[in-house]
Design an enzyme around this catalytic site. Structure first.
Site, PDB file in Angstrom:
ATOM      1  N   LYS A 197       0.862  -1.189   0.000  1.00 31.72           N
ATOM      2  CA  LYS A 197       0.000   0.000   0.000  1.00 31.72           C
ATOM      3  C   LYS A 197       0.894   1.234   0.000  1.00 31.72           C
ATOM      4  CE  LYS A 197      -3.613   2.455   2.495  1.00 31.72           C
ATOM      5  NZ  LYS A 197      -4.575   2.443   3.608  1.00 31.72           N
ATOM      6  N   ARG A 207     -10.597  10.516   2.058  1.00 27.32           N
ATOM      7  CA  ARG A 207     -10.438  11.240   3.329  1.00 27.32           C
ATOM      8  C   ARG A 207     -11.650  12.121   3.577  1.00 27.32           C
ATOM      9  NH1 ARG A 207      -4.013  11.524   3.156  1.00 27.32           N
ATOM     10  NH2 ARG A 207      -3.760   9.257   3.017  1.00 27.32           N
ATOM     11  N   GLU A 234       7.332  -6.662   1.089  1.00 27.99           N
ATOM     12  CA  GLU A 234       6.106  -6.495   1.883  1.00 27.99           C
ATOM     13  C   GLU A 234       5.184  -7.704   1.720  1.00 27.99           C
ATOM     14  OE1 GLU A 234       5.103  -4.485   4.107  1.00 27.99           O
ATOM     15  OE2 GLU A 234       6.118  -2.563   3.926  1.00 27.99           O
ATOM     16  N   LYS A 249      -2.324  -1.542  -3.668  1.00 26.87           N
ATOM     17  CA  LYS A 249      -3.167  -0.356  -3.583  1.00 26.87           C
ATOM     18  C   LYS A 249      -2.307   0.891  -3.626  1.00 26.87           C
ATOM     19  CE  LYS A 249      -6.256   1.841  -0.321  1.00 26.87           C
ATOM     20  NZ  LYS A 249      -6.763   1.824   1.024  1.00 26.87           N
ATOM     21  N   SER A 275     -10.377   5.786  -4.303  1.00 26.64           N
ATOM     22  CA  SER A 275     -11.296   6.923  -4.436  1.00 26.64           C
ATOM     23  C   SER A 275     -10.869   7.935  -5.494  1.00 26.64           C
ATOM     24  CB  SER A 275     -11.438   7.613  -3.080  1.00 26.64           C
ATOM     25  OG  SER A 275     -10.180   8.058  -2.603  1.00 26.64           O
TER      26      SER A 275
HETATM   27  C1  PBG Z   1      -7.013   3.520   5.661  1.00 29.08           C
HETATM   28  C2  PBG Z   1      -7.534   3.435   4.278  1.00 29.08           C
HETATM   29  C3  PBG Z   1      -7.459   4.401   3.277  1.00 29.08           C
HETATM   30  C4  PBG Z   1      -8.112   3.881   2.164  1.00 29.08           C
HETATM   31  C5  PBG Z   1      -8.585   2.626   2.510  1.00 29.08           C
HETATM   32  N1  PBG Z   1      -8.190   2.357   3.820  1.00 29.08           N
HETATM   33  C6  PBG Z   1      -6.943   5.783   3.312  1.00 29.08           C
HETATM   34  C7  PBG Z   1      -5.544   6.059   3.587  1.00 29.08           C
HETATM   35  O1  PBG Z   1      -4.691   5.173   3.655  1.00 29.08           O
HETATM   36  O2  PBG Z   1      -5.276   7.240   3.738  1.00 29.08           O
HETATM   37  C8  PBG Z   1      -8.256   4.596   0.862  1.00 29.08           C
HETATM   38  C9  PBG Z   1      -9.262   4.046  -0.066  1.00 29.08           C
HETATM   39  C10 PBG Z   1      -9.592   4.970  -1.177  1.00 29.08           C
HETATM   40  O3  PBG Z   1      -8.957   6.016  -1.383  1.00 29.08           O
HETATM   41  O4  PBG Z   1     -10.562   4.648  -1.893  1.00 29.08           O
HETATM   42  N2  PBG Z   1      -7.954   3.010   6.588  1.00 29.08           N
END
Ligand code: PBG
Length: 326
Positions: A197, A207, A234, A249, A275
């Protein structure tokens, strides 16, 4: 020697020929719908930067889950937005807290007909918005955070989650969660490791979706976009710690990582179309700059082609509906 009769276009002549020779295709069962539930809402709340996505109430979440079942979607990944936050994210451990309650509600709605997954991370629950607790210097304290993740994981498994998605990028999180699940008798609760990630600008709309309190960034725990080799490390660590599936991700800017992981992983590989990837396509489509449905389909197909067995996408149910039509 020459081969004058080779014409790759022969296999592109008709829709039926293209369908027959397609190397990859989308199927609803390979898709996971990420969904948000916000405590204390009486109406679903639209997320401005993610047109078409809402913060759900209990009722609308249950309806979205039932619809996903109807459409043959593979799973749902739940994120909760609590009413109160603190430095330790204690609301995450409350069996009646927003996320744990949502898991129970969705399970009672869908039973085993959809894989119910939940986010194991503190960022939605902390008043500083980080994925873990902070030490006296404001640094995210890895091992203190692991103790909380272990308890969170057990609370979510108690609530009925089929699979847990630890997304906080703490070192050792998969091993600690696996051990806690075993100790609590949840031997069949799967762990979907957010293994590679990356710290990404494309999380912006999420967010907003979770009303994040974060100031600054997550660069001391999420991976650096410059790094490719490190993703394999990882993934190997998470596999050694007992991950049942691994995830890459974001997806679209990280297709090389996805291909690397798909090449070496003995377990199913997921990719999260996040997102900001959703928002970019929606925004361009809303301006009439791209064909929305074609762009969505192509983007998810590209993620599958790069090697993902499973794709988390906010369009999961919509795509499943299109596939049902055709
Ligand atoms: C953290 C988390 C995030 C996302 C999923 N789990 C945000 C981050 O790491 O800041 C992002 C998912 C998305 O942007 O669609 N709990």
């Amino acid at each position: 020697m020459s081969f004058p009769h080779h014409r790759p276009r022969r296999l592109r002549t008709t829709p039926a020929m293209r369908r027959l020779t397609a190397e990859h295709r989308l199927a609803p069962a390979d898709l996971i719908l990420p969904a948000f539930i916000r405590e204390g809402l009486s109406e679903p709340n639209p997320i401005a930067s993610m047109p078409g996505v809402v913060q759900h109430t209990t009722d609308t979440l249950k309806r979205a889950a039932a619809e996903a079942v109807e459409l043959g979607v593979g799973g749902i990944m739940l994120f909760g937005i609590p009413e109160t936050r603190d430095a330790e994210g204690t609301a995450s451990l409350d069996p009646d807290g927003v996320l744990n309650k949502a898991i129970r509600d969705v399970r009672s709605e869908v039973g085993d007909s959809l894989v119910v997954m939940s986010d194991v991370c503190l960022d939605e629950f902390t008043d500083h918005g980080h994925c873990g607790v902070l030490d006296s210097d404001g640094y995210v304290d890895n091992d203190a955070t692991l103790d909380i993740y272990a308890k969170m994981a057990v609370a979510q498994a108690d609530a009925g989650a089929h699979a847990l998605g630890p997304s906080g990028m703490m070192d050792g999180q998969i091993g600690v969660i696996r051990q806690a699940l075993e100790d609590a008798g949840h031997v069949n609760t799967a762990v979907v490791a957010y293994a590679a990630k990356y710290a990404s600008a494309f999380y912006g709309p999420f967010r907003e979706a979770v009303d994040s309190q974060l100031k600054g960034d997550r660069r001391t725990y999420q991976m650096d976009a410059a790094n490719r080799r490190e993703a394999i490390q990882e993934v190997e660590l998470d596999l050694a710690e007992g991950a049942d599936m691994v995830m890459v991700k974001p997806a679209m800017s990280y297709l090389d990582i996805l291909a690397d992981v798909a090449e070496m992983s003995p377990v199913p590989v997921a990719a999260y179309q996040i997102s900001g990837e959703y928002a970019m396509i929606e925004a361009a489509a809303a301006n009439g700059w791209i064909d929305r449905r074609a762009a969505i389909t192509e983007s998810v197909l590209g993620i599958r082609r790069a090697g993902a067995n499973i794709v988390l996408t906010y369009w999961a149910s919509e795509i499943a509906g299109w596939l049902k039509e055709s």
